[in-house]
Write a protein that holds these residues in place. Sequence first.
Motif, PDB file in Angstrom:
ATOM      1  N   ALA A  12       0.977  -1.442   0.012  1.00 49.07           N
ATOM      2  CA  ALA A  12      -0.048   0.062  -0.054  1.00 49.07           C
ATOM      3  C   ALA A  12       0.816   1.191   0.242  1.00 49.07           C
ATOM      4  CB  ALA A  12      -1.000   0.150   1.134  1.00 49.07           C
ATOM      5  N   ALA A  13       1.819   1.412   0.628  1.00 49.80           N
ATOM      6  CA  ALA A  13       2.842   2.305   0.752  1.00 49.80           C
ATOM      7  C   ALA A  13       3.459   2.805  -0.775  1.00 49.80           C
ATOM      8  CB  ALA A  13       3.991   2.352   2.010  1.00 49.80           C
ATOM      9  N   LEU A  14       4.026   1.698  -1.144  1.00 47.91           N
ATOM     10  CA  LEU A  14       4.637   1.851  -2.552  1.00 47.91           C
ATOM     11  C   LEU A  14       3.563   2.308  -3.524  1.00 47.91           C
ATOM     12  CD1 LEU A  14       6.799  -1.403  -2.447  1.00 47.91           C
ATOM     13  CD2 LEU A  14       7.578   0.945  -2.520  1.00 47.91           C
ATOM     14  N   ALA A  15       2.259   1.743  -3.460  1.00 50.29           N
ATOM     15  CA  ALA A  15       1.281   2.033  -4.576  1.00 50.29           C
ATOM     16  C   ALA A  15       1.080   3.386  -4.397  1.00 50.29           C
ATOM     17  CB  ALA A  15       0.206   1.138  -4.245  1.00 50.29           C
ATOM     18  N   ASN A  16       0.771   3.956  -2.948  1.00 48.30           N
ATOM     19  CA  ASN A  16       0.525   5.394  -2.470  1.00 48.30           C
ATOM     20  C   ASN A  16       1.379   6.326  -3.358  1.00 48.30           C
ATOM     21  OD1 ASN A  16      -0.989   7.324  -1.252  1.00 48.30           O
ATOM     22  ND2 ASN A  16       0.721   7.563   0.123  1.00 48.30           N
ATOM     23  N   ALA A  17       2.664   5.960  -3.441  1.00 50.33           N
ATOM     24  CA  ALA A  17       3.610   6.914  -4.180  1.00 50.33           C
ATOM     25  C   ALA A  17       3.164   6.847  -5.487  1.00 50.33           C
ATOM     26  CB  ALA A  17       5.216   6.222  -4.005  1.00 50.33           C
ATOM     27  N   CYS A  18       2.959   5.697  -6.109  1.00 52.64           N
ATOM     28  CA  CYS A  18       2.421   5.875  -7.673  1.00 52.64           C
ATOM     29  C   CYS A  18       1.528   6.701  -7.854  1.00 52.64           C
ATOM     30  CB  CYS A  18       2.043   4.474  -7.739  1.00 52.64           C
ATOM     31  SG  CYS A  18       3.235   3.124  -7.941  1.00 52.64           S
ATOM     32  N   LEU A  47       8.110  -2.078 -14.930  1.00 48.44           N
ATOM     33  CA  LEU A  47       9.117  -1.650 -13.766  1.00 48.44           C
ATOM     34  C   LEU A  47      10.524  -1.775 -13.725  1.00 48.44           C
ATOM     35  CD1 LEU A  47       7.120  -1.068 -10.741  1.00 48.44           C
ATOM     36  CD2 LEU A  47       7.866   0.698 -12.022  1.00 48.44           C
ATOM     37  N   ARG A  48      10.782  -3.210 -14.165  1.00 48.82           N
ATOM     38  CA  ARG A  48      12.095  -3.721 -14.205  1.00 48.82           C
ATOM     39  C   ARG A  48      13.040  -2.977 -15.515  1.00 48.82           C
ATOM     40  NH1 ARG A  48       9.872  -9.718 -12.964  1.00 48.82           N
ATOM     41  NH2 ARG A  48      10.139  -9.566 -10.848  1.00 48.82           N
ATOM     42  N   GLY A  49      11.856  -3.051 -16.676  1.00 52.51           N
ATOM     43  CA  GLY A  49      12.621  -2.315 -17.893  1.00 52.51           C
ATOM     44  C   GLY A  49      12.886  -0.907 -17.496  1.00 52.51           C
ATOM     45  N   PHE A  50      12.383  -0.334 -16.630  1.00 50.01           N
ATOM     46  CA  PHE A  50      12.658   1.108 -16.397  1.00 50.01           C
ATOM     47  C   PHE A  50      13.783   1.179 -15.387  1.00 50.01           C
ATOM     48  CE2 PHE A  50       8.207   2.611 -16.780  1.00 50.01           C
ATOM     49  CZ  PHE A  50       8.313   3.353 -17.940  1.00 50.01           C
ATOM     50  N   ARG A  51      14.068   0.295 -14.509  1.00 40.91           N
ATOM     51  CA  ARG A  51      15.029   0.052 -13.308  1.00 40.91           C
ATOM     52  C   ARG A  51      16.308  -0.248 -14.245  1.00 40.91           C
ATOM     53  NH1 ARG A  51      14.520  -4.922  -9.854  1.00 40.91           N
ATOM     54  NH2 ARG A  51      15.101  -5.820 -11.552  1.00 40.91           N
ATOM     55  N   ASP A  52      16.124  -1.160 -15.350  1.00 41.65           N
ATOM     56  CA  ASP A  52      17.182  -1.707 -15.908  1.00 41.65           C
ATOM     57  C   ASP A  52      17.923  -0.867 -17.183  1.00 41.65           C
ATOM     58  OD1 ASP A  52      17.310  -3.995 -13.904  1.00 41.65           O
ATOM     59  OD2 ASP A  52      16.182  -5.214 -15.187  1.00 41.65           O
ATOM     60  N   GLU A  53      17.234   0.432 -17.386  1.00 46.66           N
ATOM     61  CA  GLU A  53      17.470   0.975 -18.451  1.00 46.66           C
ATOM     62  C   GLU A  53      17.378   0.518 -19.832  1.00 46.66           C
ATOM     63  OE1 GLU A  53      18.222   4.298 -17.979  1.00 46.66           O
ATOM     64  OE2 GLU A  53      18.347   4.275 -15.843  1.00 46.66           O
ATOM     65  N   VAL A  54      16.134  -0.200 -19.772  1.00 46.94           N
ATOM     66  CA  VAL A  54      15.878  -1.198 -20.939  1.00 46.94           C
ATOM     67  C   VAL A  54      14.773  -0.259 -21.773  1.00 46.94           C
ATOM     68  CG1 VAL A  54      15.094  -3.347 -22.094  1.00 46.94           C
ATOM     69  CG2 VAL A  54      16.680  -3.333 -20.285  1.00 46.94           C
ATOM     70  N   ARG A  62      14.482   6.751 -12.734  1.00 45.00           N
ATOM     71  CA  ARG A  62      14.924   7.062 -11.452  1.00 45.00           C
ATOM     72  C   ARG A  62      14.175   6.357 -10.403  1.00 45.00           C
ATOM     73  NH1 ARG A  62      15.223  13.195 -12.174  1.00 45.00           N
ATOM     74  NH2 ARG A  62      13.771  12.522 -13.770  1.00 45.00           N
ATOM     75  N   ILE A  63      12.786   6.398 -10.485  1.00 44.22           N
ATOM     76  CA  ILE A  63      12.039   5.733  -9.340  1.00 44.22           C
ATOM     77  C   ILE A  63      12.376   4.260  -9.211  1.00 44.22           C
ATOM     78  CG2 ILE A  63       9.617   5.228  -8.616  1.00 44.22           C
ATOM     79  CD1 ILE A  63       8.869   8.122  -9.892  1.00 44.22           C
ATOM     80  N   ALA A  64      12.377   3.554 -10.404  1.00 47.12           N
ATOM     81  CA  ALA A  64      12.255   2.280 -10.521  1.00 47.12           C
ATOM     82  C   ALA A  64      13.825   1.796  -9.971  1.00 47.12           C
ATOM     83  CB  ALA A  64      11.985   1.853 -11.913  1.00 47.12           C
ATOM     84  N   LYS A  65      14.754   2.615  -9.958  1.00 46.01           N
ATOM     85  CA  LYS A  65      15.927   2.169  -9.726  1.00 46.01           C
ATOM     86  C   LYS A  65      16.154   1.749  -7.988  1.00 46.01           C
ATOM     87  CE  LYS A  65      19.335   3.752 -13.084  1.00 46.01           C
ATOM     88  NZ  LYS A  65      19.483   2.281 -13.641  1.00 46.01           N
ATOM     89  N   GLY A  66      15.095   2.327  -7.426  1.00 50.31           N
ATOM     90  CA  GLY A  66      15.300   2.388  -6.083  1.00 50.31           C
ATOM     91  C   GLY A  66      14.261   1.134  -5.404  1.00 50.31           C
TER      92      GLY A  66
END
Length: 85
Positions: A12-18, A47-54, A62-66
């Motif tokens: 819920a906390a993670l989704a609230n940030a979204c 999200l993995r694609g964003f995190r991995d710069e794909v 930047r968000i997904a890297k965290g």
Amino acid sequence: SASADPAAPLSAALANACAACHGPDGRSQGAIPSIDALSAEDFMAALRGFRDEVRKGTVMNRIAKGLDDAEIGATAAYFASRRAR
């Protein structure tokens, strides 16, 4: 309760940030894409694609890297549970 999901507060906390950008329960009211209709698998892949710069993005890279895989999975599960209601 004993059957409560211990990951629920994190989800819920993670989704609230979204919600700050993607709207309540992932339903955007503007130019930012809604995420409420994504399957859990598509959500995690994005999200993995964003995190991995794909996958190209603006702030999402930047968000997904965290986020680690468990956090990505918890957030995907949260949005999937909201669709089921």
